[in-house]
Design a protein around this motif. Sequence first.
Motif, PDB file in Angstrom:
ATOM      1  N   MET A   1       0.841  -1.183   0.000  1.00 24.47           N
ATOM      2  CA  MET A   1       0.000   0.000   0.000  1.00 24.47           C
ATOM      3  C   MET A   1       0.885   1.244   0.000  1.00 24.47           C
ATOM      4  O   MET A   1       1.836   1.341   0.768  1.00 24.47           O
TER       5      MET A   1
ATOM      6  N   ARG B   1       1.056   5.228   0.691  1.00 26.44           N
ATOM      7  CA  ARG B   1       0.377   6.321   1.393  1.00 26.44           C
ATOM      8  C   ARG B   1       0.825   7.637   0.788  1.00 26.44           C
ATOM      9  O   ARG B   1       2.018   7.856   0.598  1.00 26.44           O
TER      10      ARG B   1
ATOM     11  N   GLN C   1      -7.804   3.149  -2.200  1.00 30.21           N
ATOM     12  CA  GLN C   1      -8.311   2.247  -1.177  1.00 30.21           C
ATOM     13  C   GLN C   1      -8.971   3.030  -0.046  1.00 30.21           C
ATOM     14  O   GLN C   1      -9.949   2.592   0.541  1.00 30.21           O
ATOM     15  N   SER C   2      -8.404   4.177   0.250  1.00 32.30           N
ATOM     16  CA  SER C   2      -8.891   5.058   1.307  1.00 32.30           C
ATOM     17  C   SER C   2      -8.508   6.473   0.920  1.00 32.30           C
ATOM     18  O   SER C   2      -7.408   6.706   0.401  1.00 32.30           O
TER      19      SER C   2
ATOM     20  N   GLU D   1      -4.612   6.363   0.237  1.00 32.47           N
ATOM     21  CA  GLU D   1      -3.913   5.086   0.127  1.00 32.47           C
ATOM     22  C   GLU D   1      -4.250   4.491  -1.229  1.00 32.47           C
ATOM     23  O   GLU D   1      -5.430   4.355  -1.575  1.00 32.47           O
TER      24      GLU D   1
ATOM     25  N   ASP E   1      -2.814   1.587  -4.508  1.00 39.78           N
ATOM     26  CA  ASP E   1      -2.035   0.365  -4.691  1.00 39.78           C
ATOM     27  C   ASP E   1      -0.991   0.474  -5.797  1.00 39.78           C
ATOM     28  O   ASP E   1      -0.087  -0.339  -5.879  1.00 39.78           O
TER      29      ASP E   1
END
Length: 106
Positions: free
Chosen positions: A1, A3, A39-40, A57, A59
């Motif tokens: 992941m 960030r 993802q977030s 976040e 990928d």
Amino acid sequence: MIRKAFAMKVFADCHAEYQKRHDEIWPEMVEMLREHGAQSYSIFLDAKTNTLFAYLEIDDEERWGKTAETEICQKWWAYMKDVMETHADHSPVTVELQEVFHLGNK
């Protein structure tokens, strides 16, 4: 992941409108973000400085980089240009932030 974090600026008299537009984010915009690996994704406001702090976040950096090329992203940028600092192409003025600490789950 992966960030990512970045800062943006919202106009002082547009805090409520910025919030409203994100409360009513278009489903096709959410779909595009997910399709490009989000993802977030959270955005926070420091009302005293009009600074937006975004945390994301993803990928894949390359896949994420293609969001700006989508028609829906271009439409969203044009929609948001009157409430925040933007470039001539309506993309938000952003400052990428360097991660200096992370406490992750083990």
